[in-house]
Design an enzyme around this catalytic site. Structure first.
Site, PDB file in Angstrom:
ATOM      1  N   GLU A 363       1.146   6.455  19.715  1.00  0.00           N
ATOM      2  CA  GLU A 363       2.254   7.323  19.283  1.00  0.00           C
ATOM      3  C   GLU A 363       3.609   6.793  19.740  1.00  0.00           C
ATOM      4  O   GLU A 363       4.501   7.546  20.137  1.00  0.00           O
ATOM      5  CB  GLU A 363       2.030   8.764  19.740  1.00  0.00           C
ATOM      6  CG  GLU A 363       0.809   9.378  19.077  1.00  0.00           C
ATOM      7  CD  GLU A 363       0.732  10.875  19.206  1.00  0.00           C
ATOM      8  OE1 GLU A 363       1.786  11.538  19.181  1.00  0.00           O
ATOM      9  OE2 GLU A 363      -0.393  11.386  19.308  1.00  0.00           O
ATOM     10  N   SER A 366       5.884   2.071  24.915  1.00  0.00           N
ATOM     11  CA  SER A 366       6.952   2.325  25.886  1.00  0.00           C
ATOM     12  C   SER A 366       8.271   1.712  25.421  1.00  0.00           C
ATOM     13  O   SER A 366       9.352   2.277  25.636  1.00  0.00           O
ATOM     14  CB  SER A 366       6.573   1.747  27.255  1.00  0.00           C
ATOM     15  OG  SER A 366       5.521   2.477  27.841  1.00  0.00           O
TER      16      SER A 366
END
Length: 380
Positions: A363, A366
């Protein structure tokens, strides 16, 4: 905002904690090694209302908010992050997308069974050549009268094989770029729609991840989800909530790793005493606990704002970024505290470490979270 959960939320947390310890904990290693999708556990979670946490009761859900949802995901992930991931993907991606942008008929037909746990959902955005660049979607949907004909494939779809209902994104207007991507609802058994290869993953192995393939898949026009050309925009809105759930997944994973390290440190004897009495171990545990608590606060803050109806693009990304990276650091320290036993499967430390890494990738990596946060800070 208050930092204390209400009595009702504490009851929900305890219910999930008890279920996880009794129904999930005994099966964790078995499901991890076999990579078997725990359909029966998902069914029981559906009966408890945890597959429709965010959905109103009129559509078969529990009618709870994001704070309760975060508590559910955290407690499940504390025992087995695989289950936490499956519940998160089902709730905040597939089910929530159909509820948020679906028509009343689509909600009745699809959200109700999804929220009750009578159907499993998948949300298929990522493609082999469109990961972080989700706007680079190549799956095509060509309108043919009252149908759209879909051709293409998706990868890394949670529940790609077992899902009964799928939200799939495809290009309907190639010249419009990101504004030419639309979302569709597909059903298992629909001609031309099938599961592809199942991934053999490093971690979260009981949460099924696979390809989904569309080959001349004729989708009725009423299966268009939301407005034509707004699929990508809607997906980004859904991800604001989805990233909160991944932050909760990361917090639960980190807490599980910390729990395991605390237990081991109290029991392991070296030089005639428990290693928990050594300052080097104490300092590691202190750092781990502090980082977990900071990640939890960021996550609950984002959930609180989301529940209040605020736009949470920045807060969701911050929570997801920080919590996921904390999860990896805490899990690694957990292995260090276990020493050689942290490297073998007889102890849970190595699994938490393997599971934690996905939180920094799924999703939105980083790196993508940092881009989102910077964009929010700096403006257009």
């Amino acid at each position: 905002m208050t930092f204390l959960l209400t009595e009702d939320l504490e009851t929900i947390r305890q219910t999930v904690r008890d279920f996880a310890r009794e129904a999930i904990a005994p099966t964790v290693r078995q499901f991890d090694e076999s990579q078997k999708f725990p359909a029966e556990i998902l069914r029981r979670l559906g009966e408890l209302g945890f597959l429709g946490v965010l959905i109103p009761e009129e559509y078969g859900g529990a009618g709870l908010g994001y704070t309760a949802y975060v508590a559910v995901i955290e407690e499940l992930s504390r025992v087995d992050p695989s289950i936490g991931l499956s519940v998160a993907a089902h709730n905040s991606l597939c089910t929530n997308h159909v509820y948020t942008f679906g028509t009343p008929e689509q909600r009745r037909r699809y959200v109700v069974p999804l929220a009750r746990g009578e159907a499993i959902g998948t949300w298929s955005l990522t493609e082999p050549t469109a990961g972080s660049d989700a706007g680079g979607t190549r799956t095509r949907a060509v309108q043919d009268g009252d149908y759209f004909v879909l051709n293409g494939s998706k990868t890394f779809a949670t529940h790609g094989i077992s899902a009964d209902i799928a939200v799939v994104f495809a290009v309907t207007d190639p010249e419009a770029g990101k504004r030419g991507i639309s979302a569709f609802i597909l059903e298992k058994g629909m001609p031309g729609y099938r599961a592809g290869r199942k991934e053999d993953k490093l971690g979260m192995r009981a949460s099924e991840t696979a390809e989904v393939v569309m080959e001349n898949c004729r989708v009725p026009r009423e299966h268009l989800l939301g407005n034509r050309g707004e699929g990508f925009i809607n997906a980004m809105q859904i991800l604001d909530g989805g990233r909160i759930s991944i932050a909760a997944l990361a917090v639960g994973t980190a807490q599980g790793a910390l729990d395991a390290a605390l237990s081991y440190a109290r029991e392991r004897q070296q030089f005639g005493r428990a290693i928990s009495t050594f300052q080097a171990i104490q300092w590691m545990l202190a750092d781990m606990a502090t980082e977990v608590e900071a990640a939890r606060l960021l996550t609950y803050r984002a959930a609180h704002l989301k529940e209040a109806g605020a736009r949470t693009t920045r807060e969701s990304a911050m929570a997801k970024l920080f919590a996921s990276e904390v999860s990896v650091r805490v899990a690694e320290k957990g292995i260090q505290i276990h020493g050689g036993y942290g490297y073998v499967k007889d102890y849970p430390a190595e699994k938490f470490w393997r599971d934690a890494k996905l939180c920094t990738i799924g999703e939105g990596t980083s790196e993508i979270q940092r881009l989102v946060i910077a964009r929010e800070l700096l403006g257009p």
